[in-house]
Design an enzyme around this catalytic site. Sequence first.
Site, PDB file in Angstrom:
ATOM      1  CD  GLU A  91      -2.791  -1.283   2.391  1.00 17.46           C
ATOM      2  OE1 GLU A  91      -3.965  -1.645   2.246  1.00 17.46           O
ATOM      3  OE2 GLU A  91      -2.291  -1.097   3.505  1.00 17.46           O
ATOM      4  CB  CYS A 104       2.908   7.191   3.449  1.00 15.54           C
ATOM      5  SG  CYS A 104       3.444   5.974   4.627  1.00 15.54           S
ATOM      6  N   GLY A 172       7.014  -2.197   5.626  1.00 17.98           N
ATOM      7  CA  GLY A 172       8.393  -2.663   5.502  1.00 17.98           C
ATOM      8  C   GLY A 172       9.412  -1.802   6.219  1.00 17.98           C
ATOM      9  CB  SER A 204      10.446   6.026   8.953  1.00 20.19           C
ATOM     10  OG  SER A 204      10.052   5.569  10.232  1.00 20.19           O
ATOM     11  CB  SER A 226      10.341   3.552  14.874  1.00 19.50           C
ATOM     12  OG  SER A 226       9.852   4.079  13.664  1.00 19.50           O
ATOM     13  CG  HIS A 228       8.156   2.740  19.075  1.00 23.03           C
ATOM     14  ND1 HIS A 228       7.325   3.730  18.606  1.00 23.03           N
ATOM     15  CD2 HIS A 228       8.571   2.058  17.974  1.00 23.03           C
ATOM     16  CE1 HIS A 228       7.238   3.642  17.292  1.00 23.03           C
ATOM     17  NE2 HIS A 228       7.995   2.655  16.884  1.00 23.03           N
ATOM     18  CG  ASN A 304      -3.453   4.797  13.900  1.00 24.60           C
ATOM     19  OD1 ASN A 304      -4.324   5.559  14.305  1.00 24.60           O
ATOM     20  ND2 ASN A 304      -2.344   5.230  13.324  1.00 24.60           N
TER      21      ASN A 304
END
Length: 383
Positions: A91, A104, A172, A204, A226, A228, A304
């Site tokens: 996507e 994106c 990915g 990213s 990332s 977290h 999300n």
Amino acid sequence: MAVNLLDFDLEGLAAYCESLGEKRFRAVQLYRWIHQKGESDFEKMSDLAKSLRSKLAGAAEVRGLPLISEHRSADGTIKWLFDVGDGNAVESVYIPEEDRGTLCVSSQAGCAVGCRFCSTGHQGFSRNLTSGEIIAQLWFAEHRLRRGTDGERANATNDTRVVDNVVMMGMGEPLQNYAALVPALKTMLDDHAYGLSRRRVTVSTSGMVAMIDRLREDCPVALAVSLHAPNDALRSELVPLNRKDGIDALLDACVRYLDKAPRDFVTFEYCMLDGVNDTPELAHELVRLVKGRVPCKLNLIPFNPFPASGLKRSPRERVMAFARILQDAGIVTTIRKTRGDDIDAACGQLAGEVQDRTRVHERLVRSPVRVIRREAPRQETKA
Ligand code: SAH
Ligand code: SF4
């Protein structure tokens, strides 16, 4: 199979043209037709020498990705699902904003990193995309929107750029597909193609230390990491590859990257998970970790949710309180607006269609992440 010209950056295309006995300037012309005009039919490349056109016919093609579906969100976000063969699909998401349009882009069918909170990670890993499949997402989006008649951009003319910002934040881990990533990035940046500035292309990563160093040498674009979690114990639970290098080495790589980076900060992404990584104590620990060490901005991403994760989004007040602690310590902090969640296009919801050869999903649900709420701050595990 015919050579896919989308696989090449300008150097690669020049080498290919040379192998056909053609001069470099022909490659520049061809590259501009493909990327600036969105043309795939050699016959329509009117100023390209007839001899080159006939050499290309049959031997080469401009092979985009077959589109499976297009979903449009109420907020203008568009999600495209592309077929990459063998039952896999990836996507891309277009996010229009007042002053710019962001695309994106995906780098792999699935992802082998297997982060707990990520739908792509739960799908497992099928394969790396080729350079052509990565750039095909931008090629498609740019030219489809440019030609669009339904007002994606009121002032779009045939030559006005529509995508002016690319983030490698789709499906990915881009740095696990490094060889294909770099030529695609180069085409994004090339003035004969999309001409995006290095500040407007962001890679990213979940934090592959050695590859961050290579990117710094080969193609330093904006970097988002990332993070977290502010300590190794928690981060290793959320982002399994943290067990390899650890946070300390990751932060050192970020500092080294800034020598060559187009921006003078790294963006740390921090996905806010209810009761897992969102306490005030962890915010303070994060301040202690990065302050004075890595010039950075913090981007808090509201989680999300997707059913298989077993995790919940942090309540708004907790996200605000977390942000305030960082801001009070002088760290520029933003809270990401969620876009396109009505079409499952928000961060981490991209699932595509992945023929899961690694069966990672079963492993993840067998050992779900512990939801913890700590009263006392965790001990830092810096080496
Ligand atoms: N593999 C790369 C890039 C793709 S993920 C990486 O991990 O950085 C892009 C961003 O979406 C990452 O910051 C990731 O942590 C975040 N993300 C993943 N799943 C999410 C979810 N369910 N909710 C919110 N953000 C998520
Ligand atoms: Fe892969 Fe990024 Fe998802 Fe982690 S967050 S599983 S690295 S795509």
